[in-house]
Design a protein around this motif. Structure first.
Motif, PDB file in Angstrom:
ATOM      1  N   GLU A   1       0.844  -1.191   0.000  1.00 39.89           N
ATOM      2  CA  GLU A   1       0.000   0.000   0.000  1.00 39.89           C
ATOM      3  C   GLU A   1       0.874   1.234   0.000  1.00 39.89           C
ATOM      4  O   GLU A   1       1.536   1.532   0.985  1.00 39.89           O
ATOM      5  N   ALA A   2       0.839   1.958  -1.085  1.00 37.84           N
ATOM      6  CA  ALA A   2       1.699   3.129  -1.217  1.00 37.84           C
ATOM      7  C   ALA A   2       1.461   4.123  -0.085  1.00 37.84           C
ATOM      8  O   ALA A   2       2.381   4.754   0.402  1.00 37.84           O
ATOM      9  N   LYS A   3       0.192   4.221   0.369  1.00 37.98           N
ATOM     10  CA  LYS A   3      -0.115   5.211   1.402  1.00 37.98           C
ATOM     11  C   LYS A   3       0.522   4.869   2.744  1.00 37.98           C
ATOM     12  O   LYS A   3       0.670   5.715   3.595  1.00 37.98           O
ATOM     13  N   ASP A   4       0.909   3.604   2.912  1.00 33.96           N
ATOM     14  CA  ASP A   4       1.528   3.204   4.160  1.00 33.96           C
ATOM     15  C   ASP A   4       3.027   3.511   4.190  1.00 33.96           C
ATOM     16  O   ASP A   4       3.664   3.416   5.213  1.00 33.96           O
ATOM     17  N   ARG A   5       3.581   3.850   3.049  1.00 32.54           N
ATOM     18  CA  ARG A   5       5.018   4.093   3.013  1.00 32.54           C
ATOM     19  C   ARG A   5       5.353   5.452   3.586  1.00 32.54           C
ATOM     20  O   ARG A   5       4.512   6.329   3.663  1.00 32.54           O
ATOM     21  N   GLY A   6       6.598   5.603   3.942  1.00 29.12           N
ATOM     22  CA  GLY A   6       7.043   6.850   4.555  1.00 29.12           C
ATOM     23  C   GLY A   6       7.022   7.988   3.571  1.00 29.12           C
ATOM     24  O   GLY A   6       6.755   7.813   2.387  1.00 29.12           O
ATOM     25  N   LYS A   7       7.349   9.180   4.105  1.00 31.11           N
ATOM     26  CA  LYS A   7       7.365  10.358   3.257  1.00 31.11           C
ATOM     27  C   LYS A   7       8.780  10.578   2.743  1.00 31.11           C
ATOM     28  O   LYS A   7       9.164  11.673   2.394  1.00 31.11           O
ATOM     29  N   GLY A   8       9.593   9.538   2.748  1.00 33.15           N
ATOM     30  CA  GLY A   8      11.021   9.704   2.501  1.00 33.15           C
ATOM     31  C   GLY A   8      11.389   9.866   1.037  1.00 33.15           C
ATOM     32  O   GLY A   8      12.503   9.574   0.653  1.00 33.15           O
ATOM     33  N   GLY A   9      10.493  10.333   0.213  1.00 38.10           N
ATOM     34  CA  GLY A   9      10.827  10.545  -1.187  1.00 38.10           C
ATOM     35  C   GLY A   9      11.008   9.216  -1.897  1.00 38.10           C
ATOM     36  O   GLY A   9      10.157   8.347  -1.806  1.00 38.10           O
ATOM     37  N   LEU A  61       3.135   2.650  16.734  1.00 38.76           N
ATOM     38  CA  LEU A  61       3.284   2.166  15.357  1.00 38.76           C
ATOM     39  C   LEU A  61       4.733   2.386  14.909  1.00 38.76           C
ATOM     40  O   LEU A  61       5.244   3.500  14.973  1.00 38.76           O
ATOM     41  N   VAL A  62       5.350   1.297  14.463  1.00 38.51           N
ATOM     42  CA  VAL A  62       6.784   1.371  14.157  1.00 38.51           C
ATOM     43  C   VAL A  62       7.046   2.026  12.807  1.00 38.51           C
ATOM     44  O   VAL A  62       6.257   1.909  11.859  1.00 38.51           O
ATOM     45  N   ARG A  63       8.132   2.756  12.713  1.00 37.72           N
ATOM     46  CA  ARG A  63       8.647   3.337  11.477  1.00 37.72           C
ATOM     47  C   ARG A  63      10.143   3.126  11.436  1.00 37.72           C
ATOM     48  O   ARG A  63      10.771   2.984  12.468  1.00 37.72           O
ATOM     49  N   TRP A  64      10.666   3.147  10.202  1.00 33.29           N
ATOM     50  CA  TRP A  64      12.103   2.929  10.010  1.00 33.29           C
ATOM     51  C   TRP A  64      12.706   4.209   9.452  1.00 33.29           C
ATOM     52  O   TRP A  64      12.360   4.622   8.354  1.00 33.29           O
ATOM     53  N   ARG A  65      13.585   4.783  10.240  1.00 35.00           N
ATOM     54  CA  ARG A  65      14.267   5.981   9.763  1.00 35.00           C
ATOM     55  C   ARG A  65      15.498   5.518   8.991  1.00 35.00           C
ATOM     56  O   ARG A  65      16.567   5.323   9.560  1.00 35.00           O
ATOM     57  N   HIS A  66      15.322   5.309   7.701  1.00 39.28           N
ATOM     58  CA  HIS A  66      16.388   4.759   6.869  1.00 39.28           C
ATOM     59  C   HIS A  66      17.400   5.856   6.553  1.00 39.28           C
ATOM     60  O   HIS A  66      17.007   6.963   6.174  1.00 39.28           O
ATOM     61  N   PRO A  67      18.711   5.562   6.717  1.00 36.12           N
ATOM     62  CA  PRO A  67      19.730   6.610   6.536  1.00 36.12           C
ATOM     63  C   PRO A  67      19.700   7.244   5.139  1.00 36.12           C
ATOM     64  O   PRO A  67      19.970   8.435   4.997  1.00 36.12           O
ATOM     65  N   ALA A  68      19.348   6.455   4.112  1.00 33.25           N
ATOM     66  CA  ALA A  68      19.329   7.008   2.754  1.00 33.25           C
ATOM     67  C   ALA A  68      17.913   7.298   2.262  1.00 33.25           C
ATOM     68  O   ALA A  68      17.689   8.252   1.521  1.00 33.25           O
ATOM     69  N   ASP A  69      16.951   6.519   2.665  1.00 36.49           N
ATOM     70  CA  ASP A  69      15.619   6.596   2.068  1.00 36.49           C
ATOM     71  C   ASP A  69      14.585   7.333   2.903  1.00 36.49           C
ATOM     72  O   ASP A  69      13.431   7.442   2.498  1.00 36.49           O
ATOM     73  N   GLY A  70      14.986   7.798   4.081  1.00 35.54           N
ATOM     74  CA  GLY A  70      14.037   8.550   4.903  1.00 35.54           C
ATOM     75  C   GLY A  70      13.096   7.648   5.684  1.00 35.54           C
ATOM     76  O   GLY A  70      13.404   6.475   5.914  1.00 35.54           O
ATOM     77  N   LEU A  71      11.951   8.203   6.044  1.00 31.07           N
ATOM     78  CA  LEU A  71      11.024   7.487   6.913  1.00 31.07           C
ATOM     79  C   LEU A  71      10.200   6.457   6.131  1.00 31.07           C
ATOM     80  O   LEU A  71       9.486   6.801   5.201  1.00 31.07           O
ATOM     81  N   ILE A  72      10.315   5.193   6.528  1.00 35.00           N
ATOM     82  CA  ILE A  72       9.608   4.105   5.847  1.00 35.00           C
ATOM     83  C   ILE A  72       8.542   3.531   6.785  1.00 35.00           C
ATOM     84  O   ILE A  72       8.821   3.234   7.946  1.00 35.00           O
ATOM     85  N   GLY A  73       7.333   3.378   6.273  1.00 39.53           N
ATOM     86  CA  GLY A  73       6.230   2.847   7.069  1.00 39.53           C
ATOM     87  C   GLY A  73       6.267   1.329   7.165  1.00 39.53           C
ATOM     88  O   GLY A  73       6.927   0.667   6.364  1.00 39.53           O
ATOM     89  N   PRO A  74       5.558   0.766   8.151  1.00 34.91           N
ATOM     90  CA  PRO A  74       5.597  -0.677   8.405  1.00 34.91           C
ATOM     91  C   PRO A  74       5.077  -1.519   7.250  1.00 34.91           C
ATOM     92  O   PRO A  74       5.471  -2.680   7.108  1.00 34.91           O
ATOM     93  N   GLY A  75       4.220  -0.949   6.398  1.00 34.66           N
ATOM     94  CA  GLY A  75       3.713  -1.690   5.251  1.00 34.66           C
ATOM     95  C   GLY A  75       4.833  -2.171   4.349  1.00 34.66           C
ATOM     96  O   GLY A  75       4.677  -3.167   3.632  1.00 34.66           O
ATOM     97  N   ALA A  76       5.981  -1.499   4.389  1.00 33.75           N
ATOM     98  CA  ALA A  76       7.091  -1.854   3.509  1.00 33.75           C
ATOM     99  C   ALA A  76       8.036  -2.885   4.108  1.00 33.75           C
ATOM    100  O   ALA A  76       8.882  -3.425   3.398  1.00 33.75           O
ATOM    101  N   PHE A  77       7.932  -3.181   5.415  1.00 36.05           N
ATOM    102  CA  PHE A  77       8.920  -4.114   5.971  1.00 36.05           C
ATOM    103  C   PHE A  77       8.387  -5.141   6.983  1.00 36.05           C
ATOM    104  O   PHE A  77       9.094  -6.095   7.297  1.00 36.05           O
ATOM    105  N   ILE A  78       7.163  -4.977   7.481  1.00 31.74           N
ATOM    106  CA  ILE A  78       6.678  -5.928   8.494  1.00 31.74           C
ATOM    107  C   ILE A  78       6.521  -7.343   7.911  1.00 31.74           C
ATOM    108  O   ILE A  78       6.895  -8.330   8.547  1.00 31.74           O
ATOM    109  N   ALA A  79       6.018  -7.440   6.678  1.00 36.95           N
ATOM    110  CA  ALA A  79       5.833  -8.765   6.073  1.00 36.95           C
ATOM    111  C   ALA A  79       7.167  -9.495   5.942  1.00 36.95           C
ATOM    112  O   ALA A  79       7.276 -10.676   6.277  1.00 36.95           O
ATOM    113  N   ALA A  80       8.209  -8.778   5.493  1.00 34.63           N
ATOM    114  CA  ALA A  80       9.536  -9.391   5.351  1.00 34.63           C
ATOM    115  C   ALA A  80      10.093  -9.767   6.722  1.00 34.63           C
ATOM    116  O   ALA A  80      10.751 -10.800   6.885  1.00 34.63           O
TER     117      ALA A  80
END
Ligand code: C2E
Ligand code: MG
Ligand code: MG
Ligand code: MG
Length: 269
Positions: A1-9, A61-80
């Motif tokens: 779900e694109a809307k679940d992803r972070g605003k990290g560009g 609600l967990v988020r990933w502050r990725h050093p290169a990609d910015g804030l990533i939402g759980p929809g992008a990594f919880i399944a993995a």
């Protein structure tokens, strides 16, 4: 779900179902580093009472502050994380961090809800980890709510023992995303849960919203409406009998310091 992803560009990682093979491997490696290097953060969304909209607690609600990609939402990594088993250390971090934050905020913040994956519940001793998180943080058990899903509940392993052990401590259980799983009514009615969260995809369906409310009442559980975005939805749900809700109308998930509850921790962070 694109809307679940972070605003990290630029979105470096593809989400759950798409990411395969080496992409998936890279995601898992990076996530392992993220847990060790403190790249995970928690956002908190208010849970409110209806009709007054008063905050009665928060969901972490967990988020990933990725050093290169910015804030990533759980929809992008919880399944993995679930597939790889990384959800176990990740979930442990979330539980401890959320418990400490809620203890720091103090009683006035109310309850703290933490999402728990089926994989975590299958691990023998998970209930003891919960007890330890409460002891370490000083959070009273009655302030903690663990959110599980229908699929989680039929998970096997130590699941049953853990669920019983968690409730025996006075920690509440919430059935999240209710109605989106595939459990039978028999399974659900046989559960001991304290809360049922109507999935946001049903917020506009009076028929389903009413049925879930009745089911919750029959199970002696509280019903919570998720994903409330408009005053009209809130009014309607209140009319149907809902006394708890969560959604962008009342507050978006935000960092802890945006709630003005932060209290200085004795001895510093
Ligand atoms: P969830 O537990 O059902 O959490 C609610 C999700 O709905 C959150 O998405 C929240 O931002 C979003 N939401 C809240 N109100 C509204 C609204 O009014 N409208 C809309 N459109 N969305 C709303 P988020 O933060 O992206 O989390 C997605 C899912 O990721 C969560 O769904 C949960 O299943 C999972 N998740 C998040 N944090 C954790 C965690 O620490 N552990 C585990 N195992 N899963 C987590
Ligand atoms: Mg949840
Ligand atoms: Mg939910
Ligand atoms: Mg949901």
């Amino acid at each position: 779900e694109a809307k679940d992803r972070g605003k990290g560009g630029h979105q470096h990682f593809r989400t759950g179902m798409e990411a395969r093979g080496s992409d998936r491997r890279r995601l898992i490696d990076a996530l392992t580093t993220a847990i060790d290097d403190d790249q995970l953060i928690l956002h908190y969304q208010p849970v409110v009472s209806l009709p007054d909209g008063r905050t009665t607690g928060f969901e972490a609600l967990v988020r990933w502050r990725h050093p290169a990609d910015g804030l990533i939402g759980p929809g992008a990594f919880i399944a993995a994380a679930e597939e790889s088993g990384l959800i176990v250390p990740l979930g442990r971090w979330v539980l401890n961090r959320a418990a400490r934050q809620a203890a720091d905020w103090g009683e006035q913040a109310g309850s703290i809800s933490v999402n728990v994956s089926g994989r975590q519940l299958q691990v023998a001793g998970f209930a003891d980890e919960v007890a330890k998180a409460l002891r370490t943080s000083g959070l009273p058990a009655r302030r903690l709510i663990l959110e599980i899903t229908e699929t989680t509940v039929v998970g096997g392993g130590a699941t049953r023992t853990n669920l019983d052990g968690i409730r025996a401590q006075g920690v509440r259980l919430s059935l999240d995303d209710f109605g989106t799983g595939s459990s039978t009514l028999t399974t659900v009615a046989g559960l001991s849960v304290d809360q049922i969260k109507l999935d946001r995809s049903f917020v506009d369906s009076d028929v389903i919203a009413r049925a879930v409310l009745l089911l919750a009442q029959g199970m002696n559980a509280e019903a919570v409406a998720e994903g409330v975005e408009t005053p009209a939805q809130a009014d309607r749900l209140h009319e149907l009998g809902y006394r708890r809700a969560q959604g962008f109308l009342f507050g978006r998930p935000a960092p802890s310091d945006e709630y003005g509850l932060t209290r200085a921790r004795v001895g510093g962070p």
